[in-house]
Design a protein around this motif. Structure first.
Motif, short mmCIF file in Angstrom:
data_model
loop_
_atom_site.label_atom_id
_atom_site.label_comp_id
_atom_site.label_asym_id
_atom_site.label_seq_id
_atom_site.Cartn_x
_atom_site.Cartn_y
_atom_site.Cartn_z
N LYS A 1 35.18 -62.69 -65.16
CA LYS A 1 34.48 -62.05 -66.27
C LYS A 1 35.38 -61.08 -67.03
CE LYS A 1 30.02 -62.40 -63.88
NZ LYS A 1 28.84 -61.68 -63.35
N CYS A 2 36.58 -61.51 -67.37
CA CYS A 2 37.49 -60.66 -68.14
C CYS A 2 36.84 -60.33 -69.49
CB CYS A 2 38.83 -61.36 -68.35
SG CYS A 2 39.68 -61.79 -66.81
N GLU A 3 36.88 -59.06 -69.86
CA GLU A 3 36.17 -58.59 -71.04
C GLU A 3 36.68 -59.22 -72.33
OE1 GLU A 3 33.63 -56.09 -71.34
OE2 GLU A 3 33.36 -56.49 -69.21
N PHE A 4 37.96 -59.60 -72.37
CA PHE A 4 38.55 -60.10 -73.61
C PHE A 4 38.43 -61.62 -73.76
CE2 PHE A 4 41.79 -59.41 -70.33
CZ PHE A 4 42.24 -60.69 -70.12
N GLY B 1 40.81 -58.12 -62.59
CA GLY B 1 41.28 -58.16 -61.22
C GLY B 1 41.49 -56.78 -60.60
N ALA B 2 41.73 -56.79 -59.30
CA ALA B 2 41.95 -55.56 -58.55
C ALA B 2 43.37 -55.50 -57.99
CB ALA B 2 40.94 -55.46 -57.41
N PHE B 3 44.27 -56.31 -58.51
CA PHE B 3 45.62 -56.35 -57.97
C PHE B 3 46.45 -55.16 -58.49
CE2 PHE B 3 45.10 -59.40 -61.47
CZ PHE B 3 45.97 -58.90 -62.42
N THR B 4 47.49 -54.83 -57.76
CA THR B 4 48.35 -53.69 -58.08
C THR B 4 49.67 -54.19 -58.67
OG1 THR B 4 49.43 -53.67 -55.93
CG2 THR B 4 47.34 -52.46 -56.13
N ARG C 1 43.98 -52.49 -67.01
CA ARG C 1 43.41 -53.74 -66.52
C ARG C 1 41.97 -53.54 -66.04
NH1 ARG C 1 48.33 -54.10 -63.78
NH2 ARG C 1 47.27 -53.85 -61.77
N ASP C 2 41.73 -52.44 -65.34
CA ASP C 2 40.37 -52.17 -64.86
C ASP C 2 39.39 -52.04 -66.02
OD1 ASP C 2 41.24 -52.21 -62.26
OD2 ASP C 2 41.27 -50.03 -62.01
N ILE D 1 49.01 -61.57 -66.47
CA ILE D 1 49.36 -60.25 -65.96
C ILE D 1 48.74 -59.17 -66.84
CG2 ILE D 1 51.29 -58.68 -65.48
CD1 ILE D 1 52.98 -61.28 -64.97
N GLU D 2 48.79 -59.36 -68.13
CA GLU D 2 48.13 -58.58 -69.19
C GLU D 2 48.73 -57.20 -69.37
OE1 GLU D 2 46.92 -61.04 -70.15
OE2 GLU D 2 45.52 -62.01 -68.82
N SER D 3 48.73 -56.33 -68.35
CA SER D 3 49.20 -54.96 -68.52
C SER D 3 49.82 -54.47 -67.23
CB SER D 3 48.03 -54.05 -68.91
OG SER D 3 48.44 -52.68 -68.93
N ALA D 4 50.80 -53.57 -67.36
CA ALA D 4 51.38 -52.93 -66.18
C ALA D 4 50.47 -51.86 -65.62
CB ALA D 4 52.73 -52.32 -66.54
N SER D 5 49.52 -51.41 -66.42
CA SER D 5 48.64 -50.30 -66.01
C SER D 5 47.38 -50.83 -65.35
CB SER D 5 48.26 -49.47 -67.23
OG SER D 5 47.19 -48.60 -66.94
N GLN D 6 47.17 -50.45 -64.09
CA GLN D 6 45.93 -50.85 -63.43
C GLN D 6 44.72 -50.23 -64.12
OE1 GLN D 6 46.10 -50.68 -59.19
NE2 GLN D 6 44.01 -51.38 -58.92
#
Length: 503
Positions: A229-232, A341-344, A335-336, A327-332
């Motif tokens: 359910k990615c917002e984008f 996802g919940a990956f680091t 991304r949150d 991957i989208e962004s380096a910032s969790q």
């Protein structure tokens, strides 16, 4: 020979969307959904044709003339994009072709279907030059509409998933069409014989191992939908819900058999939103490909949190040489904010290195300008992309695509969108067009985001270390092509004088 029941049309859009990059570098994709519906209709006894105006290099007017000459009962415009969420950017090309067709044959019925049409069906009906709009995945709607047109009853309320205007010009919607439950029985393959397979071309990076093989290319859907359910993302708009349906591995393998043996295809794309997910599905396809030993070159989508060690050896042996990671962004934190996802960061580096250790190449996808992004967080994302050092990368600007939760949020909060009054319209949702118009963030304008994205693209691909990686892995010819690609500077209306740099 009687009148053609239905003509599936893939309208031309590539030049407007990719500008000069369309000539050598962008892929020319087979119209997957049009091919599936064409075969669905043909197996039910209807006479079917396909016009891929994109692959044929037709103008909108030339495409309209060819549709008019074939004079089908129904012309179905299948409006999808090369990227999973990119149906919206193709709407202007479809509309121009339909408008030109209406000038030639005003009584020829047209239906538009795709992600955008399903996301905004009423607006599409009232604003675009199509007779009908499909809300849903399409096959049952196309079949029902052809039946009504053939019997002359104009009993459109019987057609599931249809939007139409009544005699008073009022928009009407029928009950939703059911999603197809058994993909193997009803959509077992695409109507490949209705296409000129010599016209299609793989992405340049997909064929870095052998650029001369690019025209031996096909795209095969192995599942529909996505459970995430990615917002984008708007990928599930035609399906009405989050979820995923699979073709059986044997069905997919039979289609690949046909493509390899009949058309000499060697490069294959699995355009599923998420291929590397279900163990039975992934390993079933891989085992069949390993047994066949076709030496095909396949790419597919995966997620950082779905690629398991048990998959990797078989993916490589099956010929799945590229995985595309969102991957989208380096910032969790960023991304949150879009439920990605919940990956680091450690997870990202770990999975990239493990995939590469199995000889599988990676294309990393990154998005600049997500709602919580700042100039500093975008710079951190670019630095991470350069440190990950993947064999290819896509850099996108954040877009609130119709049908995505982000679009609903943007409308609710009054954020500027391409389709607002004074905006460039649907072409503004293209990533590479002259009129590209990304979302702003709390700290950056859309113009600043776009300027950063374009500078990031140049910085990544002109990096001597990146070009050395490509040279070592694939040879000098792909490096030469990358350098030609860098010479094509996209023209942008919205940053004539960019105010943000990628330093």
């Amino acid at each position: 020979m009687g009148q053609l029941d239905v003509l599936l049309v893939n309208p031309p859009s590539r030049l407007e969307i990719y500008q000069s990059l369309s000539n050598e570098f962008a892929a020319i994709e087979p119209p997957v959904w049009a091919g599936l519906i064409a075969e669905f209709m043909r197996r039910k006894g209807y006479s079917v044709g396909m016009l891929d105006a994109e692959a044929a290099g037709l103008t909108h007017e030339q495409a309209a003339r060819q549709i008019a000459e074939q004079s089908p009962r129904l012309a179905v415009f299948t409006v999808y994009g090369l990227q999973p969420s990119a149906s919206t950017q193709c709407m202007p090309g479809g509309a121009k072709t339909a408008r030109a067709l209406a000038d030639l044959e005003p009584d020829l019925p047209t239906l538009v279907l795709g992600t955008h049409a399903s996301a905004l069906p009423k607006r599409t009906l009232l604003e675009e030059p199509f007779t009908f709009v499909c809300q849903g995945e399409g096959p049952y709607t196309v079949q029902g509409l052809v039946d009504v047109l053939k019997d002359g009853s104009r009993d459109f309320e019987k057609v599931p998933g249809l939007w139409y205007q009544d005699a008073d010009g009022v928009a009407r919607a029928t009950k939703p069409a059911q999603n197809i439950k058994n993909l193997d029985e009803e959509l077992p393959t695409q109507a490949w014989d209705l296409l000129d397979m010599s016209k299609y071309r793989a992405h340049n990076w997909h064929s870095f191992h052998d650029l001369s093989s690019r025209n031996r290319y096909a795209s095969v859907q192995t599942s529909l939908g996505c459970p995430y359910k990615c917002e984008f993302c708007c990928i599930n708009a035609p399906f009405g819900r989050n979820g995923i349906r699979y073709w059986e591995p044997e069905t997919i393998l039979k289609q690949i058999d046909h493509l390899v043996e009949t058309y000499g295809v060697t490069n294959i794309k699995f355009p599923d939103e998420m291929f590397v997910l279900n163990k039975r599905h992934v390993l079933g396809i891989c085992d069949g490909l390993i047994e066949r030993d076709y030496k095909v070159n396949i790419w597919a989508y995966a997620r950082i949190d779905t690629v398991q060690d048990q998959f990797m050896e078989k993916l490589k042996r099956a010929g799945i040489n590229w995985l595309v990671l969102g991957i989208e962004s380096a910032s969790q934190y960023v991304r949150d904010g879009v439920a990605k996802g919940a990956f680091t960061e450690d997870d990202i580096f770990d999975i990239v290195r493990r995939i590469q250790s199995h000889g599988i190449h990676i294309m990393g996808n990154y998005i600049f300008g997500l709602p919580d992004d700042t100039l500093a967080s975008m710079r951190t994302t670019l630095d991470m992309a350069k440190n990950l050092h993947t064999e290819w990368a896509n850099f996108y600007s954040a877009m609130a695509y119709p049908g995505s939760p982000l679009y609903a949020e943007a409308v609710r909060r009054g954020w500027p969108l391409p389709d607002h009054p004074g905006g460039p319209g649907w072409i503004g949702y293209s990533q590479h067009a002259f009129d590209t118009m990304p979302l702003p963030t709390d700290t950056l304008s859309g113009t600043e985001v776009l300027a950063f994205r374009d500078r990031a693209f140049d910085e990544y691909f002109s990096d001597p270390d990146y070009q050395a990686l490509v040279r070592k892995t694939f040879g000098q010819e792909p490096v030469d092509q990358i350098q030609r690609m860098l010479a094509h500077k996209l023209k942008r209306r919205h940053h004539q004088a960019p105010s943000a740099a990628a330093e």
